[in-house]
Every structure is written in C-alpha cells, then in structure tokens.
Design an enzyme around this catalytic site. Structure first.
Site, PDB file in Angstrom:
ATOM      1  N   HIS A   1      -7.229 -11.221   6.841  1.00 24.94           N
ATOM      2  CA  HIS A   1      -8.542 -10.626   6.563  1.00 24.94           C
ATOM      3  C   HIS A   1      -8.585 -10.103   5.138  1.00 24.94           C
ATOM      4  O   HIS A   1      -7.588  -9.652   4.584  1.00 24.94           O
ATOM      5  CB  HIS A   1      -8.922  -9.549   7.589  1.00 24.94           C
ATOM      6  CG  HIS A   1      -8.001  -8.369   7.686  1.00 24.94           C
ATOM      7  ND1 HIS A   1      -8.064  -7.296   6.816  1.00 24.94           N
ATOM      8  CD2 HIS A   1      -7.015  -8.066   8.567  1.00 24.94           C
ATOM      9  CE1 HIS A   1      -7.165  -6.385   7.159  1.00 24.94           C
ATOM     10  NE2 HIS A   1      -6.503  -6.824   8.219  1.00 24.94           N
TER      11      HIS A   1
ATOM     12  N   ASP B   1     -10.539  -7.602   3.838  1.00 21.41           N
ATOM     13  CA  ASP B   1     -10.790  -6.181   3.596  1.00 21.41           C
ATOM     14  C   ASP B   1      -9.549  -5.333   3.799  1.00 21.41           C
ATOM     15  O   ASP B   1      -8.572  -5.746   4.433  1.00 21.41           O
ATOM     16  CB  ASP B   1     -11.915  -5.679   4.499  1.00 21.41           C
ATOM     17  CG  ASP B   1     -11.593  -5.821   5.985  1.00 21.41           C
ATOM     18  OD1 ASP B   1     -11.075  -6.885   6.382  1.00 21.41           O
ATOM     19  OD2 ASP B   1     -11.839  -4.866   6.753  1.00 21.41           O
TER      20      ASP B   1
ATOM     21  N   ASP C   1      -1.744  -4.269   4.381  1.00 20.88           N
ATOM     22  CA  ASP C   1      -2.477  -4.657   5.587  1.00 20.88           C
ATOM     23  C   ASP C   1      -3.887  -5.051   5.153  1.00 20.88           C
ATOM     24  O   ASP C   1      -4.715  -4.195   4.896  1.00 20.88           O
ATOM     25  CB  ASP C   1      -2.515  -3.480   6.564  1.00 20.88           C
ATOM     26  CG  ASP C   1      -3.447  -3.683   7.736  1.00 20.88           C
ATOM     27  OD1 ASP C   1      -3.854  -4.825   7.991  1.00 20.88           O
ATOM     28  OD2 ASP C   1      -3.796  -2.674   8.389  1.00 20.88           O
TER      29      ASP C   1
ATOM     30  N   GLU D   1     -12.552  -6.838   9.012  1.00 22.18           N
ATOM     31  CA  GLU D   1     -11.684  -6.708  10.181  1.00 22.18           C
ATOM     32  C   GLU D   1     -11.464  -5.243  10.548  1.00 22.18           C
ATOM     33  O   GLU D   1     -11.452  -4.875  11.714  1.00 22.18           O
ATOM     34  CB  GLU D   1     -10.341  -7.403   9.919  1.00 22.18           C
ATOM     35  CG  GLU D   1      -9.442  -7.522  11.127  1.00 22.18           C
ATOM     36  CD  GLU D   1      -8.486  -6.344  11.322  1.00 22.18           C
ATOM     37  OE1 GLU D   1      -7.830  -6.278  12.389  1.00 22.18           O
ATOM     38  OE2 GLU D   1      -8.384  -5.492  10.404  1.00 22.18           O
ATOM     39  N   GLU D   2     -11.291  -4.404   9.540  1.00 24.57           N
ATOM     40  CA  GLU D   2     -10.901  -3.023   9.785  1.00 24.57           C
ATOM     41  C   GLU D   2     -12.050  -2.152  10.282  1.00 24.57           C
ATOM     42  O   GLU D   2     -11.815  -1.094  10.849  1.00 24.57           O
ATOM     43  CB  GLU D   2     -10.327  -2.412   8.500  1.00 24.57           C
ATOM     44  CG  GLU D   2      -9.095  -3.115   7.945  1.00 24.57           C
ATOM     45  CD  GLU D   2      -7.850  -2.910   8.785  1.00 24.57           C
ATOM     46  OE1 GLU D   2      -7.962  -2.362   9.899  1.00 24.57           O
ATOM     47  OE2 GLU D   2      -6.765  -3.314   8.340  1.00 24.57           O
TER      48      GLU D   2
ATOM     49  N   ASP E   1      -1.170 -10.810  10.263  1.00 24.89           N
ATOM     50  CA  ASP E   1      -1.580  -9.407  10.257  1.00 24.89           C
ATOM     51  C   ASP E   1      -0.675  -8.499  11.086  1.00 24.89           C
ATOM     52  O   ASP E   1      -1.017  -7.352  11.343  1.00 24.89           O
ATOM     53  CB  ASP E   1      -3.023  -9.293  10.757  1.00 24.89           C
ATOM     54  CG  ASP E   1      -3.679  -7.969  10.386  1.00 24.89           C
ATOM     55  OD1 ASP E   1      -3.170  -7.293   9.483  1.00 24.89           O
ATOM     56  OD2 ASP E   1      -4.694  -7.621  11.010  1.00 24.89           O
TER      57      ASP E   1
ATOM     58  N   HIS F   1      -3.193   2.250   7.154  1.00 24.63           N
ATOM     59  CA  HIS F   1      -4.401   3.069   7.336  1.00 24.63           C
ATOM     60  C   HIS F   1      -4.200   4.500   6.853  1.00 24.63           C
ATOM     61  O   HIS F   1      -4.983   5.376   7.186  1.00 24.63           O
ATOM     62  CB  HIS F   1      -4.885   3.071   8.792  1.00 24.63           C
ATOM     63  CG  HIS F   1      -5.282   1.729   9.317  1.00 24.63           C
ATOM     64  ND1 HIS F   1      -5.960   1.563  10.507  1.00 24.63           N
ATOM     65  CD2 HIS F   1      -5.109   0.480   8.824  1.00 24.63           C
ATOM     66  CE1 HIS F   1      -6.178   0.280  10.720  1.00 24.63           C
ATOM     67  NE2 HIS F   1      -5.669  -0.400   9.699  1.00 24.63           N
TER      68      HIS F   1
END
Length: 486
Positions: free
Chosen positions: A76, A78, A115, A145-146, A169, A457
């Site tokens: 992904h 983003d 990530d 995605e996030e 991922d 994150h």
C-alpha cells in the site's frame, strides 16, 4: 542523499529513500502516486490508475520465464502520520527524515513509513531491475490502507491477471502469514449539552503523554497504556471529589493506533487545585507502577489556560466519563487454535469534543466474525445505557487461513533452502488487504511476507536493517521458483 542508499540491497533502499522524500500519509498519496506513474512510463512499463486510485504496473517476464504463472507483488502507498508532541512536522508537506540507529532505521520524531514503504520499495526495485529473474509480473499499490482500506475495497475484478499474490505488509522476518483478522469501525456519538460555568473558577488542561502507543493489531496484546482510557479512569475516580466541570476531552489521532496522548480541559474551584495536583502525582505514580514493564513512562502535565466560556452539563459530563470508563479496550480473547495470537480486540482510538457531540472512534478486530459481532453487541449495550448513538462502518473480512496454499509451500521451502531453518507459519491479528482481494479474485493464491518492523503506527517505528536484506533475498528466490502455468 542519506546513508540509506549505501545499505544493502541498494536498489530497495534507494527507492525507500525516495519514498520518504515525498509526503504520502493516508488520503494524500497522489504526489507519490504521480511520481511512480511518471517513472513507470519512463521505464516503458504499462501502468494503470484505477477508479479509486490504485496503481497496477505490469512488467513482462525475463527471457525463459514466459511460461510461469503471473505473480502480483502488493503493497500500500500510504503511511500512518504520527509524531511526538514536541516534533514540528507537517506530514502533508515535509519529508520523512530516516536515520540509521545501529542495526535499525527509524525516523526523527515521526513514524518512518516502513509499514508498508519497504514492501513498496521492494516491488519498485524489482520493476526497475534488469538482472532479476521472474515470470510475468504485476505490482499492485493500493491507496488508503491505513485509514479505511479504500483501495482494497475498490479493486475490481479483471484489473489483475495474476494467479498468485505476494503481500509485503507483514512485519516479522522468519514468519509467513497465511491469514489475518477482519475488522470494523465503531463511532459512538454522545449528544452534547452545554451550560454556563462558574465565572470565578480557573480553567486547566490536564495532558497525558509519554506512552508507547503502537499498532492496534500488532501491539494490542502487549498491555500498553491507552491514553484515552487512563484519563477517563482518573476522571471517574476524582471528578466529583474535585468538582470538575469539563470543557473538552481530546485523545488519540487514528482508530488503528493505540493512543499515546490525550488531554482534558476543565474548570475547578480554586480551593481544590492543591488537591488536584496531589491526586495527579499519586495517579502518575500508580500507573507507572502498574505499567512498569509494558509502558513505564507516562507523564501527566497540568497547565492553567484562559477561562472557558461554557462547560458540559452535569448529566453530559457524568455520562461521558462513565461511558469511557466502562468501554472495553484491548484484548478480548486470545485464539485457542493459534498459540500467542490475539483472536478479538478493541481499540478506543480517538476522542474528539465538538459543538454538538463528543465522538469516540474505536476499531474492533477479530479472526472470527462471531467474535467481532460479540464486541459490537457489547458496545451497543453500553451506548444504549448511556443514551448515546453508535454506528458501525467499513467492515472488512478476515483472510481465512489456507494450509494447503501452494505459494505458501513454495515460500516455506525457499526459506528453508536459503536459511537452513523452518519459518513460522502464522496468522496475524492486524488487518491485511488479502481478505478483501478474495472477493474479486476468489481463486487467487496468497501469502504475506516482510522484514522485521517494530512499533508501527508510532514515532518509535523502526525496521531491522539485516532483515530487509533477508526479506529481499527470499522474495527474489520465490519469484524464480514460481511454477509454470497449467
């Protein structure tokens, strides 16, 4: 250029450095997407942007590999935008600043975007290489995605030709993922009633910071503190004694990140300020003792601010505090089938105070639909008792494990041949997009691999340099071993 470009494998790290240089938080991926499209066209690769913004790039097989099954490498575009409170960084305009810290690469005060930037960089490096053997190849780069998996939801049948999908991922070298949890967002809305304050009372903001936070799937089982829940606990125990009148409750920034920081503003009688300061010290010491291993550095800071012009009504305030304190958070159940894997969890991710309501955004994850539905009913019951509203949205399916997957067997055998040890076959509690891909492509064989990434994150995110090279070698070797078409 930083020293990243000197790391091995050099083509991957050069791409990752370029990715870091172009801002790409969730819902703001267009600049990076446009850069990749321009590059692909220069390389004379076929590139398509679909209706929702996903990129599909195709590369012909290398000579002698034309008869192999088509493989799509997926990542992904983003990244999660999180920063420390003292970091001056605008994720919409400022590049990520990667730094080498011993064996790791991390960022300066922000999330790194390993990530899923490392996976994206590996896919682009393969597209740009002339010396890597592979069959017919596609690269799928999804958006958002996030923050909602918009790209995966929007992927249509017929866009891909691949028989096999390699998702990049996952975040632990030596583990091969064959399944993941599904999830759903829950937004609780508590109607707001305001009233006039006692004008002679001072106004303060109590801020909670210093927690580790992290990915609400990968790190939820570690028992880390949730800033929203901890502040709610303090208020539940002391707001009546202190005669607090709340004006604001704000905490967290993403539904899928364990909240590291939160703050509450309130008016308080002057004669209770000394008692408030003592209770803050006591609560900070208590939490630090409770979380001495999992999350030992929580800090409470009290600051006087300009006088508020309105406060929450007594009923609204009491309902909000009790609702937040009663709301479940963290691991609900561990899996019986897969040792050490979380089955069901809930993250109380974001709290915001608006003019008309207080909004609480949670993310429920579960390997089982029934587990997710059970947590939904619990939240329904709590919000009904509180007189609040709740709305569930963005539900996405889990990726059902397939122990007979041919590509999983290829990855396992390849790993053993390279590293002379067995990898661990795993199911991850975090949400991968594979479950959503199964709807338009039900017969596609899927597997997920990746390097070791810690604390995604959160601003502590870092990727282990050695494992990036291990992941790269595995990926290239797997591409060479893809079987011929039936």
């Amino acid at each position: 250029m930083t020293t990243l470009s000197q790391l091995q494998p050099q083509p991957l790290w050069q791409w990752f450095e370029q990715i870091c240089a172009i801002p790409h938080p969730s819902k703001h991926e267009q600049a990076l997407s446009s850069f990749i499209q321009d590059w692909a066209k220069e390389k004379q690769l076929k590139v398509v942007e679909d209706k929702v913004g996903n990129l599909i790039i195709q590369k012909p097989a290398t000579p002698g590999m034309e008869d192999r099954k088509v493989v799509v490498i997926q990542a992904h575009i983003d990244m999660v935008p999180q920063k420390n409170a003292d970091k001056n960084h605008d994720f919409l305009t400022d590049p990520i600043q990667p730094v080498i810290d011993g064996e790791w690469v991390k960022a300066s005060g922000t999330t790194l975007g390993a990530d899923n930037g490392i996976g994206m960089a590996s896919a682009l490096a393969i597209l740009g290489a002339d010396d890597i053997k592979h069959g017919p190849l596609e690269v799928l780069l999804t958006i958002d995605e996030e923050a909602g998996m918009t790209g995966a939801f929007g992927l249509e049948a017929g866009m891909l030709e691949a028989d096999i999908l390699i998702n990049t991922d996952s975040e632990q070298e030596g583990e091969i993922y064959m399944g993941c949890a599904g999830g759903v967002d829950a937004q609780i809305t508590l109607p707001m009633v305001w009233q006039a304050p006692e004008p002679t009372n001072p106004t303060f903001t109590l801020s909670l910071s210093g927690l580790k936070g992290g990915h609400s799937g990968v790190n939820i089982h570690l028992g880390r503190g949730n800033a929203n829940k901890l502040l709610a606990r303090f208020l539940f125990n002391h707001e009546e004694e202190l005669a607090l009148e709340l004006t604001n409750f704000t905490g967290g920034s993403l539904r899928n990140a364990i909240p590291r920081e939160a703050s509450v503003s309130f008016m308080i009688p002057t004669e209770n300020v000394d008692r408030l300061q003592q209770l803050i010290q006591d609560f900070q010491a208590l939490v630090r003792e409770e979380l001495a291993i999992a999350d030992p550095d929580m800090v409470l800071t009290l600051e006087e601010v300009p006088a508020a012009t309105q406060v929450m009504s007594e009923e609204t305030q009491q309902t909000l505090i009790e609702l937040l304190h009663a709301c479940p958070n963290g691991v609900t159940r561990m899996s019986d089938e897969i040792e050490g894997v979380t089955e069901t969890s809930l993250n109380v991710g974001v709290i915001s105070t608006e003019a008309e309501s207080v909004n609480i955004l949670c993310l429920i994850r579960s390997l089982l639909d029934s587990g997710r539905q059970e947590v939904e009913t619990v939240l329904n019951a709590i919000t009904n008792l509180a007189g609040a509203d709740i709305e569930f949205s963005g539900a996405y399916p889990g990726w059902k494990p397939d122990s007979t997957s041919p590509v999983m067997a290829i990855v396992k055998e390849t790993y053993e041949a390279i590293y002379h040890k067995e990898p661990t076959i795993m199911v991850i509690h975090a949400g991968l997009e594979c479950g959503l891909f199964k709807k338009p492509y039900p017969d596609m064989d899927m597997v997920s691999i990746g390097p070791t990434i810690r604390f995604p994150h959160s601003p502590d995110e870092k990727v282990l340099i050695e494992t990036v090279d291990q992941y790269w070698k595995l990926l290239l070797a797997v591409l060479e071993r893809i079987p011929t078409k039936d």
